[in-house]
Design a protein around this motif. Structure first.
Motif, PDB file in Angstrom:
ATOM      1  N   MET A  88       0.844  -1.172   0.000  1.00  0.00           N
ATOM      2  CA  MET A  88       0.000   0.000   0.000  1.00  0.00           C
ATOM      3  C   MET A  88       0.894   1.242   0.000  1.00  0.00           C
ATOM      4  SD  MET A  88      -2.501   1.483   3.003  1.00  0.00           S
ATOM      5  CE  MET A  88      -3.743   0.229   2.933  1.00  0.00           C
ATOM      6  N   ALA A  89       0.669   2.154  -0.923  1.00  0.00           N
ATOM      7  CA  ALA A  89       1.426   3.409  -0.981  1.00  0.00           C
ATOM      8  C   ALA A  89       0.938   4.349   0.123  1.00  0.00           C
ATOM      9  CB  ALA A  89       1.235   4.068  -2.340  1.00  0.00           C
ATOM     10  N   ARG A  90       1.855   5.078   0.695  1.00  0.00           N
ATOM     11  CA  ARG A  90       1.518   6.020   1.760  1.00  0.00           C
ATOM     12  C   ARG A  90       2.157   7.363   1.465  1.00  0.00           C
ATOM     13  NH1 ARG A  90      -0.740   2.819   5.606  1.00  0.00           N
ATOM     14  NH2 ARG A  90       0.138   0.778   5.919  1.00  0.00           N
ATOM     15  N   ASP A  91       1.451   8.417   1.839  1.00  0.00           N
ATOM     16  CA  ASP A  91       2.021   9.757   1.773  1.00  0.00           C
ATOM     17  C   ASP A  91       2.894   9.961   2.995  1.00  0.00           C
ATOM     18  OD1 ASP A  91       0.797  10.545  -0.589  1.00  0.00           O
ATOM     19  OD2 ASP A  91      -0.941  11.393   0.423  1.00  0.00           O
ATOM     20  N   VAL A  92       3.819  10.888   2.888  1.00  0.00           N
ATOM     21  CA  VAL A  92       4.669  11.214   4.024  1.00  0.00           C
ATOM     22  C   VAL A  92       4.795  12.731   4.100  1.00  0.00           C
ATOM     23  CG1 VAL A  92       6.814  11.076   2.696  1.00  0.00           C
ATOM     24  CG2 VAL A  92       6.881  10.735   5.151  1.00  0.00           C
ATOM     25  N   GLN A  93       4.877  13.232   5.319  1.00  0.00           N
ATOM     26  CA  GLN A  93       5.195  14.642   5.532  1.00  0.00           C
ATOM     27  C   GLN A  93       6.299  14.666   6.569  1.00  0.00           C
ATOM     28  OE1 GLN A  93       1.996  17.228   6.859  1.00  0.00           O
ATOM     29  NE2 GLN A  93       2.298  16.691   8.966  1.00  0.00           N
ATOM     30  N   PHE A  94       7.147  15.683   6.493  1.00  0.00           N
ATOM     31  CA  PHE A  94       8.194  15.869   7.482  1.00  0.00           C
ATOM     32  C   PHE A  94       7.729  16.943   8.444  1.00  0.00           C
ATOM     33  CE2 PHE A  94      10.393  14.270   3.737  1.00  0.00           C
ATOM     34  CZ  PHE A  94      11.068  13.194   4.279  1.00  0.00           C
ATOM     35  N   THR A  95       7.818  16.655   9.744  1.00  0.00           N
ATOM     36  CA  THR A  95       7.365  17.593  10.778  1.00  0.00           C
ATOM     37  C   THR A  95       8.565  18.123  11.547  1.00  0.00           C
ATOM     38  OG1 THR A  95       5.254  16.447  10.965  1.00  0.00           O
ATOM     39  CG2 THR A  95       5.907  17.841  12.819  1.00  0.00           C
ATOM     40  N   PHE A  96       8.599  19.441  11.702  1.00  0.00           N
ATOM     41  CA  PHE A  96       9.661  20.124  12.432  1.00  0.00           C
ATOM     42  C   PHE A  96       9.064  20.731  13.699  1.00  0.00           C
ATOM     43  CE2 PHE A  96      11.069  20.042   8.122  1.00  0.00           C
ATOM     44  CZ  PHE A  96      12.439  20.228   8.089  1.00  0.00           C
ATOM     45  N   ASP A  97       9.644  20.438  14.858  1.00  0.00           N
ATOM     46  CA  ASP A  97       9.324  21.176  16.073  1.00  0.00           C
ATOM     47  C   ASP A  97      10.141  22.459  16.025  1.00  0.00           C
ATOM     48  OD1 ASP A  97       7.807  19.019  16.856  1.00  0.00           O
ATOM     49  OD2 ASP A  97       9.211  18.319  18.377  1.00  0.00           O
ATOM     50  N   CYS A  98       9.532  23.587  16.387  1.00  0.00           N
ATOM     51  CA  CYS A  98      10.249  24.856  16.262  1.00  0.00           C
ATOM     52  C   CYS A  98       9.615  25.928  17.137  1.00  0.00           C
ATOM     53  CB  CYS A  98      10.275  25.301  14.805  1.00  0.00           C
ATOM     54  SG  CYS A  98       8.654  25.543  14.047  1.00  0.00           S
ATOM     55  N   ALA A  99      10.271  27.084  17.179  1.00  0.00           N
ATOM     56  CA  ALA A  99       9.772  28.222  17.955  1.00  0.00           C
ATOM     57  C   ALA A  99       8.924  29.157  17.111  1.00  0.00           C
ATOM     58  CB  ALA A  99      10.936  28.994  18.567  1.00  0.00           C
ATOM     59  N   ASP A 100       9.199  29.253  15.812  1.00  0.00           N
ATOM     60  CA  ASP A 100       8.516  30.200  14.936  1.00  0.00           C
ATOM     61  C   ASP A 100       8.111  29.507  13.635  1.00  0.00           C
ATOM     62  OD1 ASP A 100       7.637  32.316  13.352  1.00  0.00           O
ATOM     63  OD2 ASP A 100       9.336  33.617  13.844  1.00  0.00           O
ATOM     64  N   PRO A 101       6.966  28.804  13.638  1.00  0.00           N
ATOM     65  CA  PRO A 101       6.544  28.064  12.456  1.00  0.00           C
ATOM     66  C   PRO A 101       6.454  28.898  11.179  1.00  0.00           C
ATOM     67  CG  PRO A 101       5.269  27.350  14.338  1.00  0.00           C
ATOM     68  CD  PRO A 101       6.061  28.553  14.777  1.00  0.00           C
ATOM     69  N   ALA A 102       5.934  30.102  11.250  1.00  0.00           N
ATOM     70  CA  ALA A 102       5.795  30.917  10.031  1.00  0.00           C
ATOM     71  C   ALA A 102       7.155  31.225   9.421  1.00  0.00           C
ATOM     72  CB  ALA A 102       5.029  32.206  10.334  1.00  0.00           C
ATOM     73  N   ALA A 103       8.114  31.622  10.243  1.00  0.00           N
ATOM     74  CA  ALA A 103       9.443  31.957   9.730  1.00  0.00           C
ATOM     75  C   ALA A 103      10.159  30.732   9.184  1.00  0.00           C
ATOM     76  CB  ALA A 103      10.280  32.616  10.822  1.00  0.00           C
ATOM     77  N   LEU A 104      10.054  29.599   9.877  1.00  0.00           N
ATOM     78  CA  LEU A 104      10.754  28.405   9.422  1.00  0.00           C
ATOM     79  C   LEU A 104      10.123  27.843   8.155  1.00  0.00           C
ATOM     80  CD1 LEU A 104      13.341  27.327  10.520  1.00  0.00           C
ATOM     81  CD2 LEU A 104      12.051  25.566  11.729  1.00  0.00           C
ATOM     82  N   SER A 105       8.803  27.885   8.032  1.00  0.00           N
ATOM     83  CA  SER A 105       8.181  27.405   6.790  1.00  0.00           C
ATOM     84  C   SER A 105       8.573  28.307   5.624  1.00  0.00           C
ATOM     85  CB  SER A 105       6.664  27.273   6.924  1.00  0.00           C
ATOM     86  OG  SER A 105       6.046  28.520   7.104  1.00  0.00           O
ATOM     87  N   ALA A 106       8.685  29.613   5.850  1.00  0.00           N
ATOM     88  CA  ALA A 106       9.115  30.526   4.790  1.00  0.00           C
ATOM     89  C   ALA A 106      10.558  30.232   4.377  1.00  0.00           C
ATOM     90  CB  ALA A 106       8.960  31.976   5.240  1.00  0.00           C
ATOM     91  N   PHE A 107      11.437  29.956   5.345  1.00  0.00           N
ATOM     92  CA  PHE A 107      12.823  29.614   5.024  1.00  0.00           C
ATOM     93  C   PHE A 107      12.886  28.364   4.161  1.00  0.00           C
ATOM     94  CE2 PHE A 107      16.500  26.935   5.730  1.00  0.00           C
ATOM     95  CZ  PHE A 107      17.511  27.771   5.301  1.00  0.00           C
TER      96      PHE A 107
END
Length: 145
Positions: A1-20
Motif C-alpha cells: 500500500m502506498a503512503r504519503d509522508v510529511q516531514f514535521t519540524f518542532d520549532c519556535a517560529d513556524p511561520a518563519a521556518l516554513s518561509a525559510f
C-alpha cells in the motif's frame, strides 16, 4: 500500500521556518483554505486567538510531487544534533570543483535567508563527493549535497 509522508519540524517560529524552507526547496507556504484570502482571516473566522495563530505552518511543493513540510510550535528549544536531517540536492550531476562551486553558491544564497554555514567537507573519491553542512534559522542541521 502506498503512503504519503510529511516531514514535521518542532520549532519556535513556524511561520518563519516554513518561509525559510519554502525558499530553500522551491516550495511555497501552504495557501489558506478556499474562501479565505489569508491564514489570519481563516484563523480569525475559526476563533483562534491572536497568540495562537503562529502555532503551525506548512510548506508545500507547488507541483505536488514532493512531501509536505509541517512546522509546529513547541515550548522547548533544540537540545542536540538532529538524528535525521534533510539533504538539499543542490548540485545534481556535478563533480569536483564545479560541484563545490555550485554548493558554495547555494550556501551563500541560503545564508541571506537566515541559514548558518557550519562546515565544508571536501570531495574524497571514490565515495565522498563533497558537501556543506548548514543549519536553518533555528539550528536544525541540513546538508547541501
Amino acid at each position: 500500500m502506498a503512503r504519503d509522508v510529511q516531514f514535521t519540524f518542532d520549532c519556535a517560529d513556524p511561520a518563519a521556518l516554513s518561509a525559510f524552507w519554502a525558499e530553500a526547496l522551491g516550495y511555497q507556504v501552504q495557501a489558506p483554505p478556499p474562501g479565505f484570502d489569508s491564514w489570519d482571516q481563516a484563523l480569525e473566522a475559526w476563533g483562534v486567538p491572536p497568540e495562537r495563530r503562529n502555532d503551525a505552518s506548512a510548506a508545500v511543493d507547488p507541483e505536488g510531487g514532493r512531501p509536505r513540510l509541517f512546522f509546529q510550535r513547541v515550548p522547548e528549544g533544540k537540545q542536540a544534533k538532529n538524528r535525521v536531517h534533510l539533504d538539499v540536492r543542490a548540485a545534481p550531476g556535478l563533480e569536483g570543483e564545479e560541484r563545490m562551486a555550485a554548493l558554495e553558491a547555494e550556501a551563500e544564497r541560503l545564508v541571506t535567508h537566515g541559514a548558518k554555514r557550519l562546515e565544508r567537507h571536501e570531495p574524497a573519491p571514490p565515495l565522498a563527493f563533497g558537501h556543506i553542512v548548514m543549519a536553518d534559522p533555528e539550528g536544525n542541521e541540513f546538508c547541501l549535497d
